[in-house]
Design a protein around this motif. Structure first.
Motif, PDB file in Angstrom:
ATOM      1  N   ALA A  86       0.026  83.002  18.623  1.00 36.58           N
ATOM      2  CA  ALA A  86       0.637  84.303  18.937  1.00 36.58           C
ATOM      3  C   ALA A  86      -0.305  85.122  19.810  1.00 36.58           C
ATOM      4  O   ALA A  86      -1.510  85.136  19.595  1.00 36.58           O
ATOM      5  CB  ALA A  86       0.939  85.058  17.645  1.00 36.58           C
ATOM      6  N   THR A  87       0.261  85.796  20.799  1.00 34.27           N
ATOM      7  CA  THR A  87      -0.583  86.519  21.749  1.00 34.27           C
ATOM      8  C   THR A  87      -0.559  88.024  21.510  1.00 34.27           C
ATOM      9  O   THR A  87      -1.428  88.735  22.016  1.00 34.27           O
ATOM     10  CB  THR A  87      -0.135  86.241  23.196  1.00 34.27           C
ATOM     11  N   ASP A  88       0.414  88.527  20.771  1.00 37.38           N
ATOM     12  CA  ASP A  88       0.513  89.991  20.647  1.00 37.38           C
ATOM     13  C   ASP A  88      -0.062  90.525  19.333  1.00 37.38           C
ATOM     14  O   ASP A  88       0.204  91.656  18.959  1.00 37.38           O
ATOM     15  CB  ASP A  88       1.970  90.440  20.805  1.00 37.38           C
ATOM     16  N   ILE A  89      -0.862  89.692  18.631  1.00 35.56           N
ATOM     17  CA  ILE A  89      -1.428  90.183  17.372  1.00 35.56           C
ATOM     18  C   ILE A  89      -2.356  91.360  17.684  1.00 35.56           C
ATOM     19  O   ILE A  89      -3.133  91.311  18.631  1.00 35.56           O
ATOM     20  CB  ILE A  89      -2.146  89.060  16.591  1.00 35.56           C
ATOM     21  N   ALA A  90      -2.219  92.434  16.895  1.00 37.64           N
ATOM     22  CA  ALA A  90      -2.987  93.648  17.194  1.00 37.64           C
ATOM     23  C   ALA A  90      -3.594  94.200  15.920  1.00 37.64           C
ATOM     24  O   ALA A  90      -2.992  94.124  14.854  1.00 37.64           O
ATOM     25  CB  ALA A  90      -2.071  94.696  17.827  1.00 37.64           C
ATOM     26  N   ALA A  91      -4.807  94.776  16.047  1.00 35.90           N
ATOM     27  CA  ALA A  91      -5.426  95.447  14.910  1.00 35.90           C
ATOM     28  C   ALA A  91      -4.461  96.514  14.408  1.00 35.90           C
ATOM     29  O   ALA A  91      -3.738  97.133  15.188  1.00 35.90           O
ATOM     30  CB  ALA A  91      -6.748  96.072  15.327  1.00 35.90           C
ATOM     31  N   SER A  98       3.160  99.973  11.574  1.00 30.80           N
ATOM     32  CA  SER A  98       3.234  98.608  11.072  1.00 30.80           C
ATOM     33  C   SER A  98       3.470  98.728   9.570  1.00 30.80           C
ATOM     34  O   SER A  98       2.789  99.513   8.900  1.00 30.80           O
ATOM     35  CB  SER A  98       1.911  97.885  11.346  1.00 30.80           C
ATOM     36  N   THR A  99       4.413  97.976   9.022  1.00 30.38           N
ATOM     37  CA  THR A  99       4.640  98.088   7.577  1.00 30.38           C
ATOM     38  C   THR A  99       3.390  97.654   6.809  1.00 30.38           C
ATOM     39  O   THR A  99       3.183  98.085   5.680  1.00 30.38           O
ATOM     40  CB  THR A  99       5.848  97.259   7.102  1.00 30.38           C
ATOM     41  N   SER A 100       2.536  96.822   7.413  1.00 30.92           N
ATOM     42  CA  SER A 100       1.308  96.413   6.731  1.00 30.92           C
ATOM     43  C   SER A 100       0.383  97.607   6.502  1.00 30.92           C
ATOM     44  O   SER A 100      -0.336  97.664   5.503  1.00 30.92           O
ATOM     45  CB  SER A 100       0.585  95.335   7.539  1.00 30.92           C
ATOM     46  N   LEU A 101       0.418  98.586   7.429  1.00 30.51           N
ATOM     47  CA  LEU A 101      -0.396  99.785   7.258  1.00 30.51           C
ATOM     48  C   LEU A 101      -0.021 100.502   5.956  1.00 30.51           C
ATOM     49  O   LEU A 101      -0.871 101.087   5.281  1.00 30.51           O
ATOM     50  CB  LEU A 101      -0.196 100.723   8.463  1.00 30.51           C
ATOM     51  N   LEU A 102       1.274 100.451   5.622  1.00 31.12           N
ATOM     52  CA  LEU A 102       1.731 101.134   4.408  1.00 31.12           C
ATOM     53  C   LEU A 102       1.077 100.519   3.171  1.00 31.12           C
ATOM     54  O   LEU A 102       0.614 101.225   2.284  1.00 31.12           O
ATOM     55  CB  LEU A 102       3.262 101.067   4.304  1.00 31.12           C
ATOM     56  N   CYS A 103       1.019  99.197   3.111  1.00 23.73           N
ATOM     57  CA  CYS A 103       0.375  98.528   1.972  1.00 23.73           C
ATOM     58  C   CYS A 103      -1.101  98.891   1.924  1.00 23.73           C
ATOM     59  O   CYS A 103      -1.663  99.173   0.865  1.00 23.73           O
ATOM     60  CB  CYS A 103       0.485  97.013   2.094  1.00 23.73           C
ATOM     61  N   LEU A 104      -1.711  98.901   3.098  1.00 17.84           N
ATOM     62  CA  LEU A 104      -3.156  99.132   3.169  1.00 17.84           C
ATOM     63  C   LEU A 104      -3.509 100.566   2.837  1.00 17.84           C
ATOM     64  O   LEU A 104      -4.662 100.865   2.522  1.00 17.84           O
ATOM     65  CB  LEU A 104      -3.662  98.735   4.553  1.00 17.84           C
ATOM     66  N   SER A 105      -2.528 101.475   2.867  1.00 21.50           N
ATOM     67  CA  SER A 105      -2.834 102.857   2.490  1.00 21.50           C
ATOM     68  C   SER A 105      -3.218 102.930   1.020  1.00 21.50           C
ATOM     69  O   SER A 105      -3.790 103.924   0.589  1.00 21.50           O
ATOM     70  CB  SER A 105      -1.671 103.798   2.838  1.00 21.50           C
ATOM     71  N   VAL A 148      -1.132  88.800  10.223  1.00 23.60           N
ATOM     72  CA  VAL A 148       0.007  89.723  10.154  1.00 23.60           C
ATOM     73  C   VAL A 148       0.022  90.568  11.414  1.00 23.60           C
ATOM     74  O   VAL A 148      -0.949  90.586  12.175  1.00 23.60           O
ATOM     75  CB  VAL A 148      -0.068  90.673   8.922  1.00 23.60           C
ATOM     76  N   ASN A 149       1.128  91.274  11.613  1.00 24.31           N
ATOM     77  CA  ASN A 149       1.266  92.208  12.728  1.00 24.31           C
ATOM     78  C   ASN A 149       1.351  91.492  14.080  1.00 24.31           C
ATOM     79  O   ASN A 149       0.712  91.894  15.043  1.00 24.31           O
ATOM     80  CB  ASN A 149       0.103  93.228  12.719  1.00 24.31           C
ATOM     81  N   PHE A 150       2.139  90.422  14.132  1.00 26.91           N
ATOM     82  CA  PHE A 150       2.401  89.734  15.403  1.00 26.91           C
ATOM     83  C   PHE A 150       3.846  89.236  15.395  1.00 26.91           C
ATOM     84  O   PHE A 150       4.438  89.059  14.328  1.00 26.91           O
ATOM     85  CB  PHE A 150       1.434  88.553  15.596  1.00 26.91           C
ATOM     86  N   THR A 151       4.386  89.016  16.582  1.00 26.78           N
ATOM     87  CA  THR A 151       5.775  88.595  16.707  1.00 26.78           C
ATOM     88  C   THR A 151       5.918  87.097  16.450  1.00 26.78           C
ATOM     89  O   THR A 151       5.182  86.293  17.044  1.00 26.78           O
ATOM     90  CB  THR A 151       6.307  88.926  18.126  1.00 26.78           C
ATOM     91  N   TYR A 152       6.807  86.765  15.555  1.00 24.98           N
ATOM     92  CA  TYR A 152       7.138  85.358  15.265  1.00 24.98           C
ATOM     93  C   TYR A 152       8.214  84.967  16.278  1.00 24.98           C
ATOM     94  O   TYR A 152       9.388  85.001  15.996  1.00 24.98           O
ATOM     95  CB  TYR A 152       7.654  85.266  13.829  1.00 24.98           C
ATOM     96  N   GLY A 176      10.796  91.865  14.324  1.00 24.18           N
ATOM     97  CA  GLY A 176      10.609  90.416  14.349  1.00 24.18           C
ATOM     98  C   GLY A 176       9.171  89.991  14.101  1.00 24.18           C
ATOM     99  O   GLY A 176       8.757  88.895  14.485  1.00 24.18           O
ATOM    100  N   LYS A 177       8.393  90.864  13.465  1.00 22.07           N
ATOM    101  CA  LYS A 177       6.978  90.557  13.237  1.00 22.07           C
ATOM    102  C   LYS A 177       6.694  90.089  11.815  1.00 22.07           C
ATOM    103  O   LYS A 177       7.389  90.471  10.876  1.00 22.07           O
ATOM    104  CB  LYS A 177       6.121  91.803  13.520  1.00 22.07           C
TER     105      LYS A 177
END
Ligand code: HEC
Ligand code: HEC
Ligand code: HEC
Ligand code: HEC
Length: 216
Positions: A86-91, A98-105, A148-152, A176-177
Motif C-alpha cells: 500500500a502506498t497511501d499509508i499515513a501516520a 481516521s477512526t483509528s485515532l478515536l481508539c488511540l484517544s 492501519v490507515n491505508f486504502t485496501y 475503504g481503508k
C-alpha cells in the motif's frame, strides 16, 4: 436413540448457554465504563454524545459524534516492510480524520477514558477511570502493529494472490481503508467470548478473522 437425544439436548443446551453469555453489545464488556461515573449509569457517553460533540474529531469526514478528548500530541507512526504494497499509508494525526485515532484517544495511555468533551448530566459528572496501563496501552507508535490507515485497493491486490480482492467492505471504513475497526468492533464482544482477546470482528479460532482478507 436415547443416546442421540441426550446428545442433541446437550448440544442445544450448549448453544443456549453460549448465546446468553456472549450476547452482542457493549453492556458488561471492558468498554462498558458506566460503573466509573460519579452519577448515573450511562455507557455510550464515554465515546459518543448526541450534542456538542468533539469538533476536532470532525475534521475530514464524519466522526461518530465523538465525546472523548483526543490525545494532544497525536502522531502515531505506522507500519512498513519490504513486502508491504500500500502506498497511501499515513501516520495518524489529530488533523486528519481516521477512526483509528478515536481508539488511540484512550489506548495510547495518555488520556484517561472518561475525559469527556461534553460531560454527561448532571453537571459536574465525572469518571474515576484512570489512563490505560498494561497490554491495552499501545503507546504512541504503531510501527510494530498490523498496518492501519491505508486504502485496501485493487492496486495492492492486483498481482498479489495472497489477498482477497477486493477487501471485505464491511471490515473497511467509509473511505475503504483498513483501521483498528477492521479487526475490532468496539461495541461487540460476541465473536471472541474469551475476554482477553476482546472486540474481534470475527473469531480467532482457526485464524478465521485473518482469512477474511488473507489467502494463506
Ligand atoms: C469505547 C468506545 C465506544 C463506546 C462505549 C461506544 N462506541 Fe460507538 N463507536 C466507537 C468507535 C471508535 C466508532 C467508530 C468506529 C466504527 O465505526 O466501528 C463508533 C461508531 C458508532 C456508530 C457509527 C458507526 C456504526 O457502527 O453504525 C454508532 C451509531 C455508534 N457508535 C453508537 C454507539 C452506541 C449507541 C453506544 C452505546 C450503546 C456506543 N456506540 C458505545 C466507540 C464506542
Ligand atoms: C473511552 C475510551 C476507549 C476508547 C475510545 C476505546 N477503548 Fe478499548 N478499552 C478501553 C478500556 C478502559 C479498556 C480496558 C483496558 C484494560 O483492561 O486495561 C479497553 C479494552 C479494549 C480491548 C481489550 C483489551 C484487553 O486487555 O482485553 C480492546 C481489544 C480494545 N479496547 C480495542 C479498542 C478499539 C479497537 C477501539 C476503537 C475502535 C477502542 N478500544 C476504543 C477504553 C477505550
Ligand atoms: C489485523 C487485525 C488487527 C488490527 C488492524 C488491530 N488489531 Fe488489535 N488485536 C488484534 C488481535 C487478533 C488481538 C488479540 C491478540 C492476542 O491474542 O494477543 C488484538 C489485541 C488488541 C488489544 C489488546 C492487547 C493486549 O495485549 O491486551 C488492544 C488494546 C487492541 N488490539 C487495540 C487495537 C487498536 C487501538 C488498533 C488500531 C490502532 C488495533 N487494535 C488494530 C487484531 C488487530
Ligand atoms: C480487513 C482485512 C484484513 C484483516 C482482517 C487482516 N489483514 Fe493483514 N493485511 C491486510 C492488508 C490489506 C495488508 C497489506 C498487504 C500489502 O500491502 O501487501 C495486510 C498486511 C499484513 C501483514 C504484513 C504484510 C507485509 O508485507 O509486511 C501481515 C503479516 C498480516 N497482514 C497478517 C495478518 C494477520 C495475522 C491477521 C489476523 C490476526 C490479519 N492480517 C488480518 C488486510 C487484513
Amino acid at each position: 436413540m436415547r443416546m442421540k437425544r441426550a446428545l442433541l439436548v446437550m448440544a442445544l443446551g450448549g448453544l443456549l448457554v453460549s448465546s446468553m453469555a456472549f450476547a452482542a453489545g457493549v453492556t458488561g464488556t471492558k468498554h462498558d465504563l458506566s460503573g466509573t461515573l460519579t452519577t448515573g449509569t450511562q455507557m455510550c457517553v464515554f465515546c459518543h454524545t448526541p450534542h456538542g460533540a468533539n469538533v476536532d474529531a470532525i475534521l475530514a469526514g464524519t466522526a461518530p459524534l465523538w465525546n472523548q478528548d483526543l490525545t494532544a500530541t497525536a502522531s502515531f507512526g505506522v507500519y512498513d516492510s519490504g513486502s508491504f504494497d500500500a502506498t497511501d499509508i499515513a501516520a495518524i494525526t489529530n488533523t486528519a480524520y481516521s477512526t483509528s485515532l478515536l481508539c488511540l484517544s484512550c489506548h495510547d495511555g495518555t488520556v484517561a477514558p472518561g475525559t469527556f468533551y461534553n460531560a454527561p448530566n448532571p453537571a459536574g459528572n465525572t469518571s474515576s477511570e484512570g489512563v490505560i496501563l498494561g497490554g491495552a496501552n499501545l503507546g504512541n507508535s504503531l510501527t510494530t502493529s498490523h498496518p492501519v490507515n491505508f486504502t485496501y485497493a485493487n492496486s495492492i491486490t492486483n498481482g498479489d494472490t495472497g489477498l482477497v480482492d477486493p477487501g471485505p467492505a464491511t471490515f473497511l471504513d467509509s473511505a475503504g481503508k483498513v483501521q483498528c475497526s477492521s479487526c475490532h468492533d468496539p461495541h461487540d464482544n460476541a465473536a471472541t467470548p474469551d475476554v482477553n482477546v476482546a472486540f474481534m470482528r470475527d473469531t480467532l479460532a482457526g485464524s478465521a478473522l485473518c482469512l477474511n482478507c488473507h489467502i494463506k
